[in-house]
Design an enzyme around this catalytic site. Structure first.
Site, mmCIF file in Angstrom:
data_model
loop_
_atom_site.group_PDB
_atom_site.id
_atom_site.type_symbol
_atom_site.label_atom_id
_atom_site.label_comp_id
_atom_site.label_asym_id
_atom_site.label_seq_id
_atom_site.Cartn_x
_atom_site.Cartn_y
_atom_site.Cartn_z
ATOM 1 N N ASP A 15 55.053 54.787 40.839
ATOM 2 C CA ASP A 15 54.004 55.700 41.261
ATOM 3 C C ASP A 15 53.323 54.968 42.446
ATOM 4 O O ASP A 15 53.446 53.552 42.810
ATOM 5 C CB ASP A 15 53.351 56.270 40.339
ATOM 6 C CG ASP A 15 52.299 55.313 39.671
ATOM 7 O OD1 ASP A 15 52.272 54.137 39.778
ATOM 8 O OD2 ASP A 15 51.798 55.641 38.508
ATOM 9 N N ALA A 16 52.214 55.510 42.959
ATOM 10 C CA ALA A 16 51.359 54.978 44.178
ATOM 11 C C ALA A 16 50.517 53.761 43.724
ATOM 12 O O ALA A 16 50.165 52.766 44.404
ATOM 13 C CB ALA A 16 50.295 55.965 44.309
#
Length: 130
Positions: A15-16
């Protein structure tokens, strides 16, 4: 019976924040469960051809530490509870430096044509397998 499956974290699974997105652990559990069944002499494909399958009725993941792109993870899978109507698989996700996540999924046996719950088919025999 405990089955260990090794997988490597793909870039698409992060994810980010740079770690494995929490939802991917359910996919990791599925990989472990499919391989457990294969080692026990069963497969989802064969179950479906015979007209029955599993549906997830409960899922739990406990996150212990983050995993990252390119980490090699070991998924340990075993049956933790079994009845005539359902089976629960327990999972541990490990990296060489320790436990990453734990969890379980519970599955009901269903007739695929009707979608209705059924008792564990005799030919499945998870008691004899695990």
């Amino acid at each position: 019976m405990v089955r260990e499956t090794v997988l490597r974290v793909r870039y698409s699974e992060i994810d980010a924040q740079g770690h494995v997105n929490n939802a991917n652990y359910l996919s990791y559990f599925e990989v472990g469960r499919v391989e457990w069944l294969r080692d026990a002499g069963h497969s989802y494909r064969e179950m479906e051809e015979r007209g029955y399958g599993f549906v997830v009725v409960e899922a739990l993941v406990r996150y212990r530490r983050a995993a990252y792109f390119d980490d090699e993870l070991k998924i340990r899978t075993e049956i933790s509870d079994l009845s005539r109507a359902s089976v629960q698989f327990a999972y541990e996700v490990l990296r060489e430096d320790g436990l990453v996540a734990t969890g379980h999924t519970r599955h009901a046996y269903v007739d695929l044509a009707s979608g209705k719950p059924i008792r564990m088919p005799k030919e499945l025999d998870l008691l004899g397998s695990g």
